[in-house]
Design an enzyme around this catalytic site. Structure first.
Site, mmCIF file in Angstrom:
data_model
loop_
_atom_site.group_PDB
_atom_site.id
_atom_site.type_symbol
_atom_site.label_atom_id
_atom_site.label_comp_id
_atom_site.label_asym_id
_atom_site.label_seq_id
_atom_site.Cartn_x
_atom_site.Cartn_y
_atom_site.Cartn_z
ATOM 1 N N ASP A 106 0.856 -1.313 0.101
ATOM 2 C CA ASP A 106 0.007 0.030 0.045
ATOM 3 C C ASP A 106 0.933 1.162 -0.069
ATOM 4 O O ASP A 106 1.967 1.133 0.445
ATOM 5 C CB ASP A 106 -1.028 0.076 1.395
ATOM 6 C CG ASP A 106 -2.011 -1.156 1.190
ATOM 7 O OD1 ASP A 106 -2.268 -1.697 0.378
ATOM 8 O OD2 ASP A 106 -2.051 -1.402 2.315
HETATM 9 N N1 URA Z 1 -1.066 -5.967 3.958
HETATM 10 C C1 URA Z 1 -1.527 -4.407 4.229
HETATM 11 O O1 URA Z 1 -2.624 -4.241 4.695
HETATM 12 N N2 URA Z 1 -0.878 -3.713 3.308
HETATM 13 C C2 URA Z 1 0.331 -3.900 2.525
HETATM 14 O O2 URA Z 1 0.892 -3.033 2.044
HETATM 15 C C3 URA Z 1 0.905 -5.249 2.668
HETATM 16 C C4 URA Z 1 0.034 -6.153 3.164
#
Ligand code: URA
Length: 240
Positions: A106
């Protein structure tokens, strides 16, 4: 190994345009097996022929594999209209045509992103069937209980009724800090697992992919090439 045109080989390996590669040949700055190269379209065997440019030997690499410590605010995409992308953090000397992030974090997640131009390898790293472990360090809003750990270990059900595979889970240092090892990559998985526990992720960092730890020497925004020995670790995992 399939033969390649010399100008194409130079352009790929040195990350320069085809026109610049031709210019090097024209200026007699390129040698093949010790002889000055004269033809742009001379066919060479990348694995057998010794090619030098401006007196420096070119070590042939079919593909490139990069470990990046992604900072927050940067997106895992090859291009984006609004935000900086992970590819923009790659220095000139490691750039190549066809580079892309093998897997997404993310925008607000930091840590290990693998960037490569090897589609087959990326597919294997990402394939749910291969179960390549990804390890995360997370700081949560509230403390984590023994019961939470048990739920994560047995395979927690997240929103929408999706059941997660059993995860490795250990509290790390403080009671609201956890290290989670996942064998799959559902969308926003760590955040959704925390929500299923009535908790919230405040900070998330990926620290390991397939048994390969993020190099602690890399500051956020920095990257380096993955060594041959490290690549072996990853390739072994993807066969499991
Ligand atoms: N899980 C998440 O919630 N976000 C990420 O970026 C990676 C794994």
């Amino acid at each position: 190994m399939q033969k390649q045109r010399l100008d194409k080989f130079l352009s790929n390996q040195l990350n320069i345009s085809r026109a610049d590669a031709k210019e090097l040949i024209k200026k007699r700055l390129v040698s093949v097996n010790g002889d000055n190269a004269k033809l742009f379209d001379m066919k060479i065997d990348p694995e057998r022929d010794a090619v030098s440019s401006e007196g420096k030997k070119i070590t042939y690499r079919e593909h490139i594999y990069i470990m990046l410590n992604k900072p927050a605010g940067v997106v895992c995409a090859t291009r984006d209209k609004l935000s900086e992308t992970v590819l923009e953090l790659i220095p000139e000397e490691l750039r190549r045509e066809g580079l892309f992030p093998a897997g997404r974090l993310d925008k607000d997640t930091v840590g290990f992103v693998l960037i490569t131009d090897d589609g087959g390898f990326a597919h294997d790293i990402l394939s749910p069937k291969k179960h390549v472990d990804k390890k995360y360090f997370a700081v949560l809003e509230k403390n984590i209980t023994e019961h939470d750990i048990d739920l994560l270990k047995s395979g927690i059900t997240i929103d929408g009724g999706e059941k997660c595979l059993p995860a490795e889970a250990v509290t790390a240092g403080k009671q609201n800090e956890i290290v989670l090892t996942l064998r799959e990559g559902k969308y926003h998985q760590v955040k959704r697992m925390a929500e299923a526990l009535g908790n919230k992720v405040l900070y998330l960092k990926r620290i390991n992919i397939g048994g390969l730890a993020l190099d602690e020497k890399l500051k956020e925004g920095e990257c380096r090439e993955i060594t041959a020995a490290e690549l072996e670790i990853l390739k072994k995992r993807e066969k499991n």
